[in-house]
Every structure is written in C-alpha cells, then in structure tokens.
Write an enzyme that holds these catalytic residues in place. Structure first.
Site, short mmCIF file in Angstrom:
data_model
loop_
_atom_site.label_atom_id
_atom_site.label_comp_id
_atom_site.label_asym_id
_atom_site.label_seq_id
_atom_site.Cartn_x
_atom_site.Cartn_y
_atom_site.Cartn_z
N SER A 147 -47.21 45.10 19.78
CA SER A 147 -48.28 44.83 20.74
C SER A 147 -47.71 44.33 22.06
CB SER A 147 -49.22 43.77 20.17
OG SER A 147 -50.10 43.27 21.15
N TYR A 172 -51.05 35.72 16.82
CA TYR A 172 -51.01 37.19 16.72
C TYR A 172 -49.74 37.73 17.35
CZ TYR A 172 -52.08 42.06 17.80
OH TYR A 172 -52.01 43.43 17.94
#
Length: 366
Positions: A147, A172
């Site tokens: 990501s 995350y």
C-alpha cells in the site's frame, strides 16, 4: 523492458481476496485474456463493508464469457480465512497453484485504530500462512498487495520505492510494511520469487464503500454533509481499478530472476513497485469532479446545493496530507503507466452507482 518468464496459460492461479474490489476485477481480466487457466478464488467475505457487493462481484465472475470455449477455463471459489493455516495448506495441496496473487487483507487506515486485532490476524498471520504455503509448494511467483500507506510521514514526493519507509502513521501501514519485510526474508531464505505492489488510492465501479468517493456519494444522496479533511488540502494519487489490474497482470507474467551472489547464496528474487496515477489530485477538485459526474449520471439533481453539504475539517489520525507515486520503475520494466483520467474514472463509477442502486430501489418496489 523485462521479458515474460511466467506463462499463465495452462496454469492454476490462486487469487486471495477474490470477492474484493481488485480481486474480482483481476479474476475477470484473467478469464478474458487467458485460455486454459484455472483460477482458485479465496475470500472470507467479512462484514467489514456491505457483503451484498461482495456476493454480486462473485456472481459477476460466473457470467464472464470464457475465452474461446467454456471448457478451457475453470473457476473454483473457496470461502475461508487466510489465518486458517490448515485451510491454506489444504488449498495449496489440493490445487497446486503456480502463481499466487495475495490481495486479501484487512484494509482501511482509520479502521485499524479501532479494530487492530483484525489487521494482525489477516495481514500478518494470514500473510505468513501464504508465505509458508509458497515455501512448501514450488510457487513460480508470489504477487502481493502492499500500500502507498507505507510511505507514512515521508516529506519527499513523489514517493519512490527507493525511499526509506520506516515511519508508518497507522497500524495498517505497519502491517503492509511488515508484509514486504516478510516476503523479502522468504525470498532470501527459500528463493521464492515475490513482487510487492504499493497501490495508490484505488477507485472505480463496485468499489469499496469505505473509500472516500463512495462514502461521499452515499452521504450526498441522503442529503447529509460530507467532511473534507485537512480543510481540503489533501492530495491523493487516485488510480482507476482497470489500471491497477493491468499492472498486476503484467507483473504476474514476470517473476524476479533467481540468481546467486558472489558468496554463492541466493540473491533474493524480490521486487516492489508503485502502481499509482503519478498525478495527485487536490481533494476539493476531486469532490467537484465527483459531484459533476453524479449530476450527469442522474444520481443527484441538477440543482443540488453542494456548498450546503460540505464541511472542511482537520486531518484525521492515521491520514497523510499527500500520496504521489513515482512509477518510473513500472514504466521502465513493463512499459506501462496508469493513465485513466479522474474525470473518466469517476464517470464510470457514477454510472455504475446510478444503475446499481437505482435497480435496487426498483426491485424493492416490485
């Protein structure tokens, strides 16, 4: 330009997160492009967001016309959790995938603040199970989702895969950076070719309802106010889902080369690429374009008062002010750069939204 060294024709490909936004589009693309392919889709169908969209995505896979004859392709769906080690081992043992694309993960920056357990379970334990299975089953290429969040509080833009990414600002992001480190270790120890993909703000039809463009649309339809963070001074490298899938398919076909170093030990066959639009958009401009396309698609009336439904607020914890991808390595190695304009991408989304929810409303009246 790299030369393809992985053939997808006649192979079994495992796609985790197959009911997800990117996963579903990838599976459909593989069936569109490749003859004699067997795709194993795995997904837990969690209730992180509306499971009806996930079920509809899976249903859409069944209706993709097979390339040059239905018997040449096979679709098998397995419902299960990446953290279930026995299940993952059984899937690899039963189907022997040659290529694995791991897209399953607990997504979302803000959700990781309130629900950290699910990130550890899916993104760390689940990814470890995939790596272990790849280790024991001669997988030709492991492609996995990272990501843009790994860049955290980096000040330098555009973000390059050569940059240090040691300052995550959310759990995350930390789990995604951990995935890259774990993949590197397994590539080094067991000579597993692996490629990580840092996705930049993916959007499009049938996307994730927790993403800003989808959430904004839902609120505007209901007449609620939308909150624009950092007082509208955020910039995002929005990347249309078809561009993401194009990049994934190209990368699947080229595994990092296995080779030994001067010490006679394997050099990790390991790569990481950014997949982003290389053109960050100001959040206020993004909202304006979204509103115009929603009006054009008939989702909102032409006289909708946008100013009355906008609220500029401070930055949220875990967010970053800008994401901006340097895609030079992707261009140099694969001759590809995402290019779908924000206007075109949001138009496709608005038209899908009008059709999907309009149809739902009509069905409920029948």
């Amino acid at each position: 330009m790299v030369v393809n060294n992985v053939t997808l024709e006649g192979k079994t490909v495992l796609v985790t997160g197959a009911a997800g936004f990117i996963g579903c589009n990838l599976v459909k693309r593989l069936f569109h492009d490749v003859c004699y392919i067997r795709v194993i889709g795995l997904d837990s169908i969690s209730d992180y967001y509306d499971v009806n969209i996930k079920h509809e995505r899976l249903e859409s896979i069944k209706h993709i016309p097979s390339k040059e004859g239905e018997k040449r392709q096979e679709w098998i769906f397995v419902k299960g959790n990446l953290a279930d080690k026995a299940l993952i081992e059984r899937v690899f043992e039963d189907y022997r995938p040659a290529v694995v694309v791991n897209l399953a993960a607990q997504a979302g920056v803000r959700y990781s603040i309130t629900n950290p357990d699910s990130y550890i379970e899916s993104n760390l334990i689940g990814f470890y199970n995939i790596l272990e299975a790849c280790r024991h089953h001669e997988v030709e290429h492991l492609v996995y989702a990272s990501s843009s969040s790994v860049y955290g509080s980096n000040k330098k833009v555009p973000y390059s895969t050569d940059d240090k990414v040691d300052n995550p600002v959310s759990l995350y992001a930390a789990t995604k950076k951990s995935n890259e480190l774990m993949a590197h270790a397994y590539s080094k120890l067991y000579n597993i070719p692996s490629t990580g993909l840092r996705f930049f703000t993916v959007y499009g039809p049938a996307g994730r309802p927790d993403m800003a463009y989808f959430g904004f649309t839902d609120k505007l339809v209901k007449g609620e106010k939308i909150k624009i963070f950092n007082y509208g001074n955020c910039k995002r490298d929005f990347t249309y889902v078809d561009d993401i899938v194009e990049g994934v398919v190209r990368i699947m076909r080229h595994a990092p080369e296995k080779q030994n170093g001067e010490d006679g030990l394997p050099v990790p066959p390991y790569k990481v690429y950014n997949i982003g639009n290389n053109s960050p958009e100001n959040l206020l401009d993004f909202v304006t374009t979204l509103q115009e396309e929603l009006v054009r698609a008939g989702v909102l009336p032409a006289d909708y008062d946008f100013e009355a439904h906008k609220e500029l607020v401070a930055m949220q914890p875990g967010d970053v002010p800008v994401t901006y991808a340097d895609t030079t390595p992707l261009e140099e190695d694969f001759g590809f750069k995402p290019s779908t304009s924000l206007r075109d991408g949001l138009r496709h989304f608005a038209e899908w939204y009008a059709n999907y929810y309009g149809m739902k409303q009509r069905n409920s009246l029948d």
